[in-house]
Design an enzyme around this catalytic site. Structure first.
Site, PDB file in Angstrom:
ATOM      1  CG  HIS A 553      -1.754  -1.052   1.490  1.00 36.60           C
ATOM      2  ND1 HIS A 553      -2.353  -1.387   2.654  1.00 36.60           N
ATOM      3  CD2 HIS A 553      -1.921  -2.154   0.691  1.00 36.60           C
ATOM      4  CE1 HIS A 553      -3.187  -2.395   2.387  1.00 36.60           C
ATOM      5  NE2 HIS A 553      -2.817  -2.832   1.359  1.00 36.60           N
ATOM      6  CG  HIS A 596      -6.984  -3.209   3.287  1.00 37.55           C
ATOM      7  ND1 HIS A 596      -6.130  -4.149   2.977  1.00 37.55           N
ATOM      8  CD2 HIS A 596      -7.586  -3.419   4.375  1.00 37.55           C
ATOM      9  CE1 HIS A 596      -5.973  -4.898   4.355  1.00 37.55           C
ATOM     10  NE2 HIS A 596      -6.551  -4.226   5.045  1.00 37.55           N
TER      11      HIS A 596
HETATM   12  C1  LIG Z   1       0.049  -8.640  -3.443  1.00 37.58           C
HETATM   13  C2  LIG Z   1      -1.014  -7.493  -3.226  1.00 37.58           C
HETATM   14  C3  LIG Z   1      -1.939  -7.655  -2.529  1.00 37.58           C
HETATM   15  C4  LIG Z   1      -2.793  -6.596  -2.169  1.00 37.58           C
HETATM   16  N1  LIG Z   1      -3.702  -6.768  -1.483  1.00 37.58           N
HETATM   17  C5  LIG Z   1      -4.874  -5.799  -1.436  1.00 37.58           C
HETATM   18  C6  LIG Z   1      -6.290  -5.951  -0.709  1.00 37.58           C
HETATM   19  O1  LIG Z   1      -6.686  -7.038  -0.222  1.00 37.58           O
HETATM   20  N2  LIG Z   1      -6.862  -5.022  -0.731  1.00 37.58           N
HETATM   21  C7  LIG Z   1      -6.638  -3.606  -1.357  1.00 37.58           C
HETATM   22  O2  LIG Z   1      -7.566  -2.785  -1.196  1.00 37.58           O
HETATM   23  N3  LIG Z   1      -5.593  -3.543  -1.942  1.00 37.58           N
HETATM   24  C8  LIG Z   1      -4.721  -4.552  -2.002  1.00 37.58           C
HETATM   25  N4  LIG Z   1      -3.543  -4.341  -2.749  1.00 37.58           N
HETATM   26  C9  LIG Z   1      -3.235  -2.907  -3.213  1.00 37.58           C
HETATM   27  C10 LIG Z   1      -4.211  -2.780  -4.552  1.00 37.58           C
HETATM   28  O3  LIG Z   1      -4.006  -3.739  -5.404  1.00 37.58           O
HETATM   29  C11 LIG Z   1      -3.103  -1.498  -5.262  1.00 37.58           C
HETATM   30  O4  LIG Z   1      -3.143  -0.464  -4.221  1.00 37.58           O
HETATM   31  C12 LIG Z   1      -3.946  -0.954  -6.314  1.00 37.58           C
HETATM   32  O5  LIG Z   1      -4.050  -1.986  -7.406  1.00 37.58           O
HETATM   33  C13 LIG Z   1      -3.173   0.093  -7.127  1.00 37.58           C
HETATM   34  O6  LIG Z   1      -3.689   0.566  -8.377  1.00 37.58           O
HETATM   35  P1  LIG Z   1      -2.841   1.384  -9.354  1.00 37.58           P
HETATM   36  O7  LIG Z   1      -3.838   1.768 -10.453  1.00 37.58           O
HETATM   37  O8  LIG Z   1      -2.241   2.442  -8.602  1.00 37.58           O
HETATM   38  O9  LIG Z   1      -1.835   0.400  -9.981  1.00 37.58           O
HETATM   39  P2  LIG Z   1      -1.980  -1.224 -10.428  1.00 37.58           P
HETATM   40  O10 LIG Z   1      -3.219  -1.730 -10.328  1.00 37.58           O
HETATM   41  O11 LIG Z   1      -0.689  -1.914  -9.840  1.00 37.58           O
HETATM   42  O12 LIG Z   1      -1.781  -0.852 -12.063  1.00 37.58           O
HETATM   43  C14 LIG Z   1      -0.370  -0.475 -12.450  1.00 37.58           C
HETATM   44  C15 LIG Z   1      -0.402  -1.207 -14.067  1.00 37.58           C
HETATM   45  O13 LIG Z   1       0.518  -0.532 -14.826  1.00 37.58           O
HETATM   46  C16 LIG Z   1       1.205  -1.332 -15.463  1.00 37.58           C
HETATM   47  N5  LIG Z   1       2.573  -1.041 -15.789  1.00 37.58           N
HETATM   48  C17 LIG Z   1       3.557  -0.456 -14.896  1.00 37.58           C
HETATM   49  N6  LIG Z   1       4.617   0.011 -15.631  1.00 37.58           N
HETATM   50  C18 LIG Z   1       4.094   0.029 -16.976  1.00 37.58           C
HETATM   51  C19 LIG Z   1       4.975   0.352 -17.998  1.00 37.58           C
HETATM   52  N7  LIG Z   1       6.027   1.073 -18.136  1.00 37.58           N
HETATM   53  N8  LIG Z   1       4.047   0.327 -19.258  1.00 37.58           N
HETATM   54  C20 LIG Z   1       2.825  -0.210 -19.445  1.00 37.58           C
HETATM   55  N9  LIG Z   1       2.141  -0.692 -18.033  1.00 37.58           N
HETATM   56  C21 LIG Z   1       2.954  -0.540 -17.058  1.00 37.58           C
HETATM   57  C22 LIG Z   1       1.418  -2.681 -14.505  1.00 37.58           C
HETATM   58  O14 LIG Z   1       1.662  -3.780 -15.083  1.00 37.58           O
HETATM   59  C23 LIG Z   1      -0.166  -2.572 -13.970  1.00 37.58           C
HETATM   60  O15 LIG Z   1      -0.931  -3.376 -14.655  1.00 37.58           O
HETATM   61  C24 LIG Z   1      -2.497  -5.370  -2.813  1.00 37.58           C
HETATM   62  C25 LIG Z   1      -1.493  -5.112  -3.691  1.00 37.58           C
HETATM   63  C26 LIG Z   1      -0.742  -6.164  -3.946  1.00 37.58           C
HETATM   64  C27 LIG Z   1       0.652  -6.148  -4.923  1.00 37.58           C
END
Ligand SMILES: Cc1cc2nc3c(=O)[nH]c(=O)nc-3n(C[C@H](O)[C@H](O)[C@H](O)COP(=O)(O)OP(=O)(O)OC[C@H]3O[C@@H](n4cnc5c(N)ncnc54)[C@H](O)[C@@H]3O)c2cc1C
Ligand SMILES: *[C@@H]1O[C@H](CO)[C@@H](O)[C@H](O)[C@H]1NC(C)=O
Ligand SMILES: *[C@@H]1O[C@H](CO)[C@@H](O)[C@H](O)[C@H]1NC(C)=O
Ligand SMILES: *[C@@H]1O[C@H](CO)[C@@H](O)[C@H](O)[C@H]1NC(C)=O
Ligand SMILES: *[C@@H]1O[C@H](CO)[C@@H](O)[C@H](O)[C@H]1NC(C)=O
Ligand SMILES: *[C@@H]1O[C@H](CO)[C@@H](O)[C@H](O)[C@H]1NC(C)=O
Ligand SMILES: *[C@@H]1O[C@H](CO)[C@@H](O)[C@H](O)[C@H]1NC(C)=O
Length: 618
Positions: A553, A596
């Site tokens: 997180h 979360h």
């Molecule tokens: C193991 C784990 C368990 C978790 N458990 C929970 C939970 O139980 N409850 C909860 O609320 N949250 C949980 N989280 C947190 C939650 O999943 C994240 O906070 C959330 O998904 C973040 O969203 P985001 O859009 O910032 O990034 P992400 O959802 O991670 O999306 C980023 C995307 O960008 C892509 N990307 C990155 N760099 C590049 C690039 N250079 N070119 C093209 N694509 C790229 C990645 O592949 C990914 O698909 C967990 C996270 C993890 C890793």
């Protein structure tokens, strides 16, 4: 096999093939980099307008209809597997035995929501108000809660099951038509049942619904599990699959963006192209006049891509030999990561079903056989038992007051920036109002979930976990090389502020009390990790440093704050100094929340879509 990657909607029945030349020759109004939580939420909402052409570049593969993703009981199974996970690591942590910590992140369509543990909780409303008060007009709890509900479809539990398991909810707190489905786990372990009564014994009150705007207390929370299909609901299944046939949406998987190319004029910096690698080949997709680039690559990759694009601290850019497009020293600074550890207990009764059973292939085969027809059993499990408590609950009133006073004095006397002091003041104020801010989260995990020893075959476990929601320690994420495929330097500065570790020692002692309270006392045979040999504060600190870790997180690496306060994006999520680059992902939060991340971030991305479409101003 470049062509395979250019299939639109690869696993969806409506798939049709287009060539790389097709993708590059089309012109787009929005180029979304990253097909994760925020990226796919935006892709869905922005293509509601059939005149808007949208491209999503996603570095990972699609895992649609993959049982390891879809079946809830496999939670954790893809974490650490390179087909799903970026497999980042931190730099050695000076205050944690120089250990490098594994930092997992989803590298797949759906991003980290595809590998997450599915816990669905919300911050207290006042926490979002505090983020607004740091200089972000329009960001209020009331407004963001509206967007969180817009994202959600909650399926209520069966009333008899709810009554038997203390599953409560307030209907008006939940959405009923949003893309993300949530429901209470249909499996609740027998060893978890004493949860609420044990907290009652310890003087922690129950709250009815932690998603309703107040979250301090003990509660049962839903998971991002579709209440009808009983499969994981995540960004790809929720926001992409239902609209994958829209002709104005192109999603490219296996496409890793390397930088944004921009043109610098006297007034501004304008993105003109996005470069990306696909099967080892470099491509560039142009950004037509009036179009926007939206970075949704997550807290780890977003600052790296900004820096590789010449947006960041000139000193850092010069060591990488990158020309400065925008002098923006806040990029990558002010990063905060939540830390957790577990205390595992061996159960007396080996007949209680836990996730430990899944290590037995015969049991797993039978459980998998049952999930489709019965939609019940351990393979439908999500994490349910939570408590958010103030510092006072963990350490007692007198010690809480003295810890808070000491930290406040340290901050006042130290040489810290005004912005840092303001952010820390939000934590201090929250600590001083115990019912307002959930400082420590405690959960029950149904199985063995610690790392100091290995589980014994045939034995069953329950792990009680402790999570620091508002660390004072603050770190950074920066590009460490001009090579876009090299991972950035991730430095959370774990335990740099002593209070973070001191409090966690008390959290471990509290978990031991919880484990010997109420019904748990009768269920637990013995403590496995850290075990009875670990007693002194110093021994406990060593256990926490060596066997605790990230909760994934992470916030703050492209913070929404005024530019003069070290901000990277405005309240409209525009990157300062640019005319057409935004960041929409978890990196924009300037401070942590008690929750979360997923629920709040789906709401943030929904709100961002309305800002970008001009439906609201902020
Ligand atoms: C193991 C784990 C368990 C978790 N458990 C929970 C939970 O139980 N409850 C909860 O609320 N949250 C949980 N989280 C947190 C939650 O999943 C994240 O906070 C959330 O998904 C973040 O969203 P985001 O859009 O910032 O990034 P992400 O959802 O991670 O999306 C980023 C995307 O960008 C892509 N990307 C990155 N760099 C590049 C690039 N250079 N070119 C093209 N694509 C790229 C990645 O592949 C990914 O698909 C967990 C996270 C993890 C890793
Ligand atoms: C990693 O995931 C792939 C794709 O699902 C799978 O084939 C492989 O067995 C997994 N590896 C491990 C070690 O689990
Ligand atoms: C961590 O590394 C630094 C620098 O190499 C060293 O000075 C320090 O003693 C190390 N600390 C531990 C606990 O190993
Ligand atoms: C896409 O599919 C959905 C459901 O199958 C259908 O309702 C919708 O009209 C389709 N949209 C387009 C643009 O074909
Ligand atoms: C052990 O657990 C099983 C499954 O929960 C239960 O049916 C049984 O009654 C328990 N036995 C004892 C002695 O508590
Ligand atoms: C599924 O339900 C059937 C019929 O009630 C039952 O026979 C079977 O044991 C169940 N399977 C599992 C794994 O729960
Ligand atoms: C305070 O910190 C700043 C920035 O790190 C530094 O330049 C300055 O010298 C420090 N001042 C004192 C009195 O230590």
């Amino acid at each position: 096999m470049a062509l395979r990657r250019f299939l639109l909607a690869l696993y969806v029945q409506t798939a049709f093939a287009i060539t790389p030349a097709d993708v590059l020759s089309r012109s787009y109004d929005y180029l979304i980099v990253g097909g994760g939580l925020a990226g796919l939420t935006l892709a869905n909402r922005l293509t509601e307008d059939s005149h808007s052409q949208v491209l999503v570049l996603e570095a990972g593969e699609a895992h649609l209809n993959d049982p390891l993703v879809d079946i809830p009981g496999f939670l954790g199974a893809t974490v650490g597997n390179a087909s799903y996970d970026w497999l980042f690591t931190t730099v050695p942590q000076a205050h944690a035995n120089n250990k490098s910590f594994a930092w997992n992140r989803g590298k797949m369509l759906g991003g980290s929501t595809g590998i997450s543990f599915m816990a669905f909780t919300r911050p207290a409303e006042n926490e979002i108000d505090a983020i607004g008060a740091l200089g972000n007009p329009g960001w209020t709890g009331e407004n963001l809660f509206k967007y969180m509900r817009k994202a959600e479809t909650f399926t209520p539990p069966d009333p008899a099951y709810a009554a038997a398991n203390n599953l409560k909810f307030i209907p008006r707190a939940h959405g009923t038509t949003g893309p993300v489905h949530d429901s209470f786990s249909r499996f609740i372990c027998d060893a978890q049942k004493p949860w609420l009564t044990a907290f009652e014994t310890l003087g922690v009150h129950k709250i009815e619904d932690s998603l309703a705007g107040e979250d301090v207390g003990a509660f049962m929370a839903p998971s991002t599990i579709d209440g009808v299909s009983v499969t994981r609901s995540y960004a790809a299944s929720a926001y992409y699959v239902p609209v994958s046939n829209r002709s104005n949406l192109v999603v490219l998987i296996g496409a890793e963006a390397t930088r944004i190319v921009s043109l610098k004029t006297d007034e501004t910096v304008e993105a003109t192209a996005v470069e990306f690698l696909l099967d080892g080949e470099m491509h560039a997709v142009s950004v037509k006049s009036g179009a926007e680039v939206i970075l949704s690559t997550g807290t780890i990759k977003t600052p790296q891509i900004l820096e590789l694009s010449g947006i960041g601290d000139p000193q850092i850019l010069s060591t990488l030999n990158i020309d400065v497009q925008v002098d923006l020293p806040g990029v990558g600074e002010g990063m905060i990561d939540q830390f957790f550890f577990g205390v595992s207990f061996e159960l007396k009764n080996d007949s209680i079903v836990t996730l430990d059973d899944l290590r037995d292939p015969a049991f797993l085969a039978e459980a998998l056989g049952g999930i489709v027809p019965n939609k019940t059993g351990i393979m439908t499990l999500g994490v349910t038992a939570f408590a958010l408590v103030p510092l006072h609950t963990i350490v007692g009133d007198a010690r809480a007051e003295s810890l808070i006073d000491a930290q406040a004095r340290k901050i006042a006397a130290g040489n810290f920036s005004d912005t840092q002091k303001q952010k820390w003041d939000v934590i201090i104020q929250g600590l001083r109002e115990p019912m307002k801010r959930g400082y420590i989260e405690l959960t029950a995990f149904t199985g063995f979930f610690t790392t100091a020893s290995t589980p014994v075959e045939g034995k069953k476990y329950m792990t009680l976990t402790g999570h620091l929601r508002f660390p004072f320690s603050t770190g950074s994420i920066h590009a460490a090389s001009a090579d876009p495929t090299a991972q950035p330097a991730i430095d959370p500065h774990y335990f740099e502020q002593d209070i973070d570790l001191e409090v966690m020692v008390d959290v471990l002692k509290y978990l031991r009390r919880l484990g010997s309270t109420g019904g748990f006392k009768d269920l637990f045979a013995s403590e496995t990790d850290p075990g009875a040999a670990v007693q002194t504060d110093d021994e406990i600190m060593q256990y926490i440093k060596n066997h605790g870790g990230t909760e994934y997180h992470t916030v703050g690496s492209a913070a929404m704050l005024p530019r003069e306060k070290g901000g990277v994006v405005s309240p409209e999520l525009k990157v300062y100094g640019t005319s057409n680059i935004r960041v929409v992902d978890y990196s924009i939060l300037p401070i942590q929340t008690s929750a979360h991340p997923m629920s709040a971030l789906y709401g943030i991305a929904e709100k961002a879509a309305d800002i970008i479409r001009g439906i609201i101003t902020v």
